[in-house]
Motif scaffolding. Structure first.
Motif, PDB file in Angstrom:
ATOM      1  N   GLU A   1      19.227  41.464  42.865  1.00 22.46           N
ATOM      2  CA  GLU A   1      18.827  40.058  42.992  1.00 22.46           C
ATOM      3  C   GLU A   1      18.676  39.461  41.603  1.00 22.46           C
ATOM      4  O   GLU A   1      17.585  39.155  41.137  1.00 22.46           O
ATOM      5  N   LYS A   2      19.812  39.308  40.955  1.00 24.39           N
ATOM      6  CA  LYS A   2      19.872  38.743  39.603  1.00 24.39           C
ATOM      7  C   LYS A   2      20.737  37.491  39.661  1.00 24.39           C
ATOM      8  O   LYS A   2      21.164  37.071  40.733  1.00 24.39           O
ATOM      9  N   ASP A   3      21.001  36.902  38.515  1.00 24.19           N
ATOM     10  CA  ASP A   3      21.888  35.739  38.497  1.00 24.19           C
ATOM     11  C   ASP A   3      23.258  36.116  39.049  1.00 24.19           C
ATOM     12  O   ASP A   3      23.728  37.244  38.878  1.00 24.19           O
ATOM     13  N   PHE A   4      23.904  35.152  39.698  1.00 25.99           N
ATOM     14  CA  PHE A   4      25.245  35.384  40.225  1.00 25.99           C
ATOM     15  C   PHE A   4      26.183  35.684  39.049  1.00 25.99           C
ATOM     16  O   PHE A   4      26.215  34.951  38.065  1.00 25.99           O
ATOM     17  N   PRO A   5      26.949  36.778  39.110  1.00 24.42           N
ATOM     18  CA  PRO A   5      27.793  37.135  37.960  1.00 24.42           C
ATOM     19  C   PRO A   5      28.990  36.198  37.827  1.00 24.42           C
ATOM     20  O   PRO A   5      29.401  35.548  38.794  1.00 24.42           O
ATOM     21  N   LEU A   6      29.549  36.160  36.636  1.00 18.81           N
ATOM     22  CA  LEU A   6      30.772  35.381  36.428  1.00 18.81           C
ATOM     23  C   LEU A   6      31.877  35.933  37.319  1.00 18.81           C
ATOM     24  O   LEU A   6      32.145  37.132  37.323  1.00 18.81           O
ATOM     25  N   TYR A   7      32.493  35.061  38.097  1.00 22.89           N
ATOM     26  CA  TYR A   7      33.671  35.451  38.888  1.00 22.89           C
ATOM     27  C   TYR A   7      34.709  34.351  38.727  1.00 22.89           C
ATOM     28  O   TYR A   7      34.543  33.241  39.217  1.00 22.89           O
ATOM     29  N   LYS A   8      35.762  34.658  37.979  1.00 25.30           N
ATOM     30  CA  LYS A   8      36.768  33.640  37.659  1.00 25.30           C
ATOM     31  C   LYS A   8      37.579  33.279  38.898  1.00 25.30           C
ATOM     32  O   LYS A   8      37.798  34.106  39.779  1.00 25.30           O
ATOM     33  N   GLN A   9      38.015  32.027  38.928  1.00 28.23           N
ATOM     34  CA  GLN A   9      38.858  31.567  40.030  1.00 28.23           C
ATOM     35  C   GLN A   9      40.064  32.496  40.164  1.00 28.23           C
ATOM     36  O   GLN A   9      40.829  32.683  39.227  1.00 28.23           O
ATOM     37  N   PRO A  10      40.250  33.138  41.316  1.00 29.02           N
ATOM     38  CA  PRO A  10      41.404  34.032  41.466  1.00 29.02           C
ATOM     39  C   PRO A  10      42.722  33.276  41.345  1.00 29.02           C
ATOM     40  O   PRO A  10      42.858  32.153  41.833  1.00 29.02           O
ATOM     41  N   VAL A  11      43.674  33.903  40.676  1.00 30.68           N
ATOM     42  CA  VAL A  11      44.999  33.315  40.478  1.00 30.68           C
ATOM     43  C   VAL A  11      46.033  34.202  41.176  1.00 30.68           C
ATOM     44  O   VAL A  11      46.063  35.414  40.941  1.00 30.68           O
ATOM     45  N   GLU A  12      46.832  33.614  42.026  1.00 26.61           N
ATOM     46  CA  GLU A  12      47.893  34.398  42.664  1.00 26.61           C
ATOM     47  C   GLU A  12      49.007  34.642  41.651  1.00 26.61           C
ATOM     48  O   GLU A  12      49.584  33.703  41.115  1.00 26.61           O
ATOM     49  N   VAL A  13      49.303  35.922  41.409  1.00 28.86           N
ATOM     50  CA  VAL A  13      50.357  36.282  40.458  1.00 28.86           C
ATOM     51  C   VAL A  13      51.612  36.748  41.180  1.00 28.86           C
ATOM     52  O   VAL A  13      52.634  36.998  40.550  1.00 28.86           O
ATOM     53  N   GLY A  14      51.544  36.840  42.498  1.00 25.20           N
ATOM     54  CA  GLY A  14      52.710  37.257  43.274  1.00 25.20           C
ATOM     55  C   GLY A  14      52.340  37.503  44.718  1.00 25.20           C
ATOM     56  O   GLY A  14      51.210  37.232  45.150  1.00 25.20           O
ATOM     57  N   CYS A  15      53.299  38.004  45.465  1.00 24.78           N
ATOM     58  CA  CYS A  15      53.087  38.312  46.873  1.00 24.78           C
ATOM     59  C   CYS A  15      54.147  39.312  47.306  1.00 24.78           C
ATOM     60  O   CYS A  15      55.112  39.564  46.579  1.00 24.78           O
ATOM     61  N   PHE A  16      53.973  39.885  48.487  1.00 25.99           N
ATOM     62  CA  PHE A  16      55.015  40.735  49.043  1.00 25.99           C
ATOM     63  C   PHE A  16      54.903  40.739  50.554  1.00 25.99           C
ATOM     64  O   PHE A  16      53.891  40.293  51.121  1.00 25.99           O
ATOM     65  N   SER A  17      55.944  41.220  51.210  1.00 24.02           N
ATOM     66  CA  SER A  17      55.996  41.262  52.670  1.00 24.02           C
ATOM     67  C   SER A  17      56.320  42.668  53.147  1.00 24.02           C
ATOM     68  O   SER A  17      57.010  43.423  52.464  1.00 24.02           O
ATOM     69  N   LEU A  18      55.803  42.995  54.320  1.00 24.19           N
ATOM     70  CA  LEU A  18      56.135  44.242  55.004  1.00 24.19           C
ATOM     71  C   LEU A  18      56.748  43.864  56.353  1.00 24.19           C
ATOM     72  O   LEU A  18      56.171  43.073  57.097  1.00 24.19           O
ATOM     73  N   ASP A  19      57.927  44.422  56.642  1.00 27.75           N
ATOM     74  CA  ASP A  19      58.637  44.002  57.854  1.00 27.75           C
ATOM     75  C   ASP A  19      58.224  44.823  59.069  1.00 27.75           C
ATOM     76  O   ASP A  19      57.262  45.593  59.025  1.00 27.75           O
ATOM     77  N   SER A  20      58.950  44.670  60.157  1.00 28.28           N
ATOM     78  CA  SER A  20      58.594  45.309  61.424  1.00 28.28           C
ATOM     79  C   SER A  20      58.654  46.827  61.353  1.00 28.28           C
ATOM     80  O   SER A  20      58.105  47.507  62.226  1.00 28.28           O
ATOM     81  N   GLN A  21      59.328  47.370  60.330  1.00 30.31           N
ATOM     82  CA  GLN A  21      59.352  48.820  60.122  1.00 30.31           C
ATOM     83  C   GLN A  21      58.514  49.252  58.917  1.00 30.31           C
ATOM     84  O   GLN A  21      58.657  50.355  58.421  1.00 30.31           O
ATOM     85  N   ARG A  22      57.699  48.328  58.441  1.00 31.91           N
ATOM     86  CA  ARG A  22      56.775  48.564  57.316  1.00 31.91           C
ATOM     87  C   ARG A  22      57.514  48.703  55.990  1.00 31.91           C
ATOM     88  O   ARG A  22      57.008  49.308  55.047  1.00 31.91           O
ATOM     89  N   ARG A  23      58.707  48.149  55.901  1.00 37.64           N
ATOM     90  CA  ARG A  23      59.469  48.195  54.646  1.00 37.64           C
ATOM     91  C   ARG A  23      58.987  47.090  53.720  1.00 37.64           C
ATOM     92  O   ARG A  23      58.688  45.978  54.163  1.00 37.64           O
ATOM     93  N   PHE A  24      58.952  47.410  52.417  1.00 37.63           N
ATOM     94  CA  PHE A  24      58.434  46.499  51.394  1.00 37.63           C
ATOM     95  C   PHE A  24      59.518  45.524  50.930  1.00 37.63           C
ATOM     96  O   PHE A  24      60.661  45.907  50.675  1.00 37.63           O
ATOM     97  N   PHE A  25      59.146  44.243  50.797  1.00 41.05           N
ATOM     98  CA  PHE A  25      60.016  43.227  50.213  1.00 41.05           C
ATOM     99  C   PHE A  25      59.198  42.410  49.224  1.00 41.05           C
ATOM    100  O   PHE A  25      58.088  41.960  49.539  1.00 41.05           O
TER     101      PHE A  25
END
Length: 426
Positions: free
Chosen positions: A65-89
């Motif tokens: 129970e201390k001061d709320f720590p610094l948490y920087k605004q998250p930045v999306e640096v990328g993304c990925f997809s997994l298909d119906s067979q769990r393959r990575f794209f």
């Protein structure tokens, strides 16, 4: 699919501290107020305090129970997809678009369970593999700005799944489920991967048919509210395949810890004027319809904690919840803004506090940094926690806990070598 979503955190996001009465520990260890872990190899006494046992981290709420720590605004640096067979794209092909339902839609979440449902094989433990594939495919985005003599190949301290961080945030308030987190330091970066506990494995292997069906209901709600494109409508008559997933990859900083983590995203706002990711993302949830004050209090104290934690971390601003009856019919839909959840719970006695969650996570990461010092892909520091206990750890070499795959080690080692050779020539 495994969900975790968030509001847009800012470094000034402050919360009132409250007077949670922490549960007493089991009496094995005592801790002073300020010093709740000590990565040394001996016991020591602090002036005016009980003996401090080394090599453990307390989870007592009052310590955080201390001061709320610094948490920087998250930045999306990328993304990925997994298909119906769990393959990575390495793209966004699995991203879906949110279509707002009626406030009382009467969605039948049981529909398709028997004949239009393909389940991901939960016996396959993917560990960090998908995130590691993204890192290999996107190394140029993560080039370290440190000197050539540094051992850090990525400009981050930690790589993990958002779900693992969610478990850390909720730990001070968790009373039922423990966890095991394997940590390996490799090329200067700490990788955190969850290990299934024996209790969790037993629970998974002995699920009742009712529980299996209720897990499907969450995916079915997504099918009712998500479309393939920004201009199409949902297709609730299709197949629910839980292999498919769209994941965001974000970078942020919690105090002095640089984080790179990935989490699954249910859908995005279809409005073309919506803000860029992750602020355009929407988390979808289902929950039992609230009929009594006791149910509402339970919802605030337990459900909203997990919803807030998994959405706050990557900066997803809202959760859309479908409230269902006993028969799996959605009777109402409500939107929760992550930035407003702390206001919703403020009148609950002895309720959870965001500042406790974030401070514990921050201190756990500091604890890991102090303990996991040997830089080797074959060394695993296994951190273990059970409710009302301290966090402890053990060290394992060339064991069943090793989780960094050989292809990743070789790829990152060769790229590091070539980078050093190039810098040496110049």
């Amino acid at each position: 699919m495994h969900r975790h979503r968030s509001r847009s955190p800012t470094s000034s996001y402050q919360h009132q501290q409250s007077a949670d009465r922490p549960k007493r520990e089991d009496g094995r260890r005592n801790h002073s107020d300020r010093k709740h872990f000590s990565p040394t190899n001996h016991h020591r006494h602090q002036s005016g305090s009980a003996p401090l046992t080394s090599q453990v981290l307390s989870t007592r709420r009052e310590l955080y129970e201390k001061d709320f720590p610094l948490y920087k605004q998250p930045v999306e640096v990328g993304c990925f997809s997994l298909d119906s067979q769990r393959r990575f794209f390495n793209d966004s092909r699995q991203l879906r678009y949110y279509v707002e339902p009626d406030r009382s839609p009467n969605f039948d979440l049981r529909d398709g369970y028997k004949d239009r449902y393909v389940r991901r094989d939960e016996n396959v433990k993917e560990k960090l593999d998908h995130i590691l594939r993204w890192i290999v495919a996107n190394r140029s985005k993560l080039k370290s700005r440190v000197s050539a003599s540094s051992s850090c190949a990525l400009d981050v301290d930690f790589v993990t799944w958002r779900g693992h961080l969610t478990k850390l945030l909720t730990t001070p308030y968790e009373t039922k489920e423990g966890w095991l987190l394997a940590v390996t330091r490799f090329n200067g970066t700490l990788y955190i991967s969850e290990v299934e506990t024996e209790a969790a494995r037993w629970e998974r292997e002995h699920r009742t048919e009712r529980n299996k069906e209720m897990m499907y209901w969450g995916y079915k709600f997504e099918q009712y509210t998500c479309a393939e494109t920004a201009h199409s409508l949902p297709d609730p008559g299709g197949v629910v395949n839980t292999n498919e997933a769209f994941c965001t990859v974000v970078q942020t900083r919690l105090a002095d810890h640089k984080l790179l983590f990935s989490g699954e995203v249910d859908c995005r706002d279809k409005d073309p004027s919506a803000p860029p990711p992750p602020a355009c993302y929407v988390e979808l949830k289902t929950s039992v319809d609230i009929c009594t004050p006791k149910q509402r209090s339970s919802f605030h104290r337990f459900k909203l904690l997990k919803w807030w934690a998994q959405s706050f971390l990557p900066g997803v601003p809202r959760v859309v919840a479908g409230f269902k009856d006993h028969d799996g019919v959605v009777v109402s839909v409500e939107t929760f803004l992550i930035s407003k959840i702390s206001q919703l719970i403020k009148n609950e006695d002895n309720c959870w506090k965001p500042t406790v969650c974030m401070n514990f996570c921050c201190d756990f990461l500091s604890f890991v940094k102090c303990i996991a010092t040997e830089d080797s892909h074959s060394v695993v520091y296994l951190f273990s926690w059970e409710p009302r206990r301290d966090v402890t750890y053990s060290v394992h070499r060339d064991s069943q806990y090793s989780f960094l795959p050989r292809w990743y080690i070789e790829e990152m080692t060769s790229s590091q070598d070539s980078q050093h050779q190039h810098q040496f020539k110049t």
